[in-house]
Write an enzyme that holds these catalytic residues in place. Structure first.
Site, PDB file in Angstrom:
ATOM      1  N   GLY A 175     -17.384 -64.579   9.260  1.00 17.32           N
ATOM      2  CA  GLY A 175     -16.002 -64.445   8.833  1.00 17.32           C
ATOM      3  C   GLY A 175     -15.238 -63.483   9.729  1.00 17.32           C
ATOM      4  CG  ASP A 176     -15.752 -59.191   9.903  1.00 18.77           C
ATOM      5  OD1 ASP A 176     -14.683 -59.350   9.285  1.00 18.77           O
ATOM      6  OD2 ASP A 176     -16.560 -58.291   9.616  1.00 18.77           O
ATOM      7  CG  HIS A 177     -18.627 -63.128  14.793  1.00 18.33           C
ATOM      8  ND1 HIS A 177     -18.720 -62.471  15.990  1.00 18.33           N
ATOM      9  CD2 HIS A 177     -19.710 -62.746  14.081  1.00 18.33           C
ATOM     10  CE1 HIS A 177     -19.810 -61.724  16.017  1.00 18.33           C
ATOM     11  NE2 HIS A 177     -20.431 -61.882  14.867  1.00 18.33           N
TER      12      HIS A 177
END
Length: 257
Positions: A175-177
């Protein structure tokens, strides 16, 4: 032979981001030639500095590999932006930067006196990017969240894991990537717009939106059938396709798509 020109050479970024969604985006910009000044808060600096890996022999001590992985090539500045003296330092730097990037929970930059309204008065052509879980406005905007929350609220976890089991975390902060890559693209597009028009802008990027946009046929099928087709988790297989996943063989595992 002349040295290749890096496309973001000459771009200076004031980077308040922490952990992954912001730092990965600015790390990509470093690799394209940007100068990134990482702002860290006292007394301990960026939180990920304290995630340390200890080698098995222990001879070299603990290594801050997570921090190094996502922040290599950046400059670092530790300043207390909670006090007027620290805010003055940052406001002076804003005059000399093309980008300001932050991923605090909405409201924190206002507490520091560094909203886009303030920043754009100091430097009207600056591009400011704010990454948060739910975006800067809306009923959930002030809720604290992270990669896991974004994957859950964005529906990605619904498609991961065994059909009759719990939704499964994918073992990497994807999700952060995904958010980092969206932020990287949005900032580059805003810089292109700035080059054409001289105008800065404020980018409001929500991790939930990025995760939601990571769906493919499952979301489309659910939408066009008004929920009659409701794809579920497929375990080690891609739901809706076969063979498409991992299989055990006598020599280990193979992946077939």
């Amino acid at each position: 032979m002349s040295k290749p020109t890096q496309i973001l050479g000459g771009i200076r970024i004031l980077d308040f981001t922490q952990w992954l969604a912001g730092p990965q985006a600015t790390r990509l910009m470093v690799e394209l030639g940007a100068e990134v000044i990482k702002v860290e808060l006292p007394p301990k600096g960026e939180h990920s500095r304290h995630i340390r890996i200890v080698p098995k022999d222990g001879k070299d001590g603990a290594i801050p590999s997570y921090f190094t992985m996502h922040n290599r090539g950046k400059k670092s500045l530790c300043v207390d932006v909670k006090v007027p003296e620290g805010q003055a330092v940052i406001k002076d730097l804003i005059k000399k930067c093309e980008v300001l990037f932050e991923n605090f929970t909405p409201g924190i930059m206002a507490h520091y006196g560094l909203t886009y309204d303030v920043v754009s008065q100091i430097n009207p052509s600056i591009v400011m990017c704010s990454v948060s879980t739910y975006g800067q406005e809306g009923p959930y905007s002030r809720r604290i969240g992270n990669d896991l929350v974004a994957l859950g609220a964005g529906g990605v976890l619904h498609m991961l894991g065994d059909p009759d089991g719990y939704p499964a975390y994918p073992a990497s902060a994807i999700g952060d990537h995904i958010g980092a890559l969206n932020a990287f693209g949005a900032i580059c597009a805003a810089l292109f717009h700035r080059e054409r028009t001289g105008e800065g802008q404020h980018i409001d990027l929500a991790l939930v939106d990025c995760a939601y946009n990571a769906h493919d046929w499952a979301l489309a099928a659910y939408s066009v059938t008004n929920g009659e087709v409701d794809p579920q988790r497929g375990g080690t297989q891609r739901t809706g396709s076969f063979p498409y996943g991992s299989f055990k063989s006598k020599d280990g595992y193979i992946a077939i798509g």
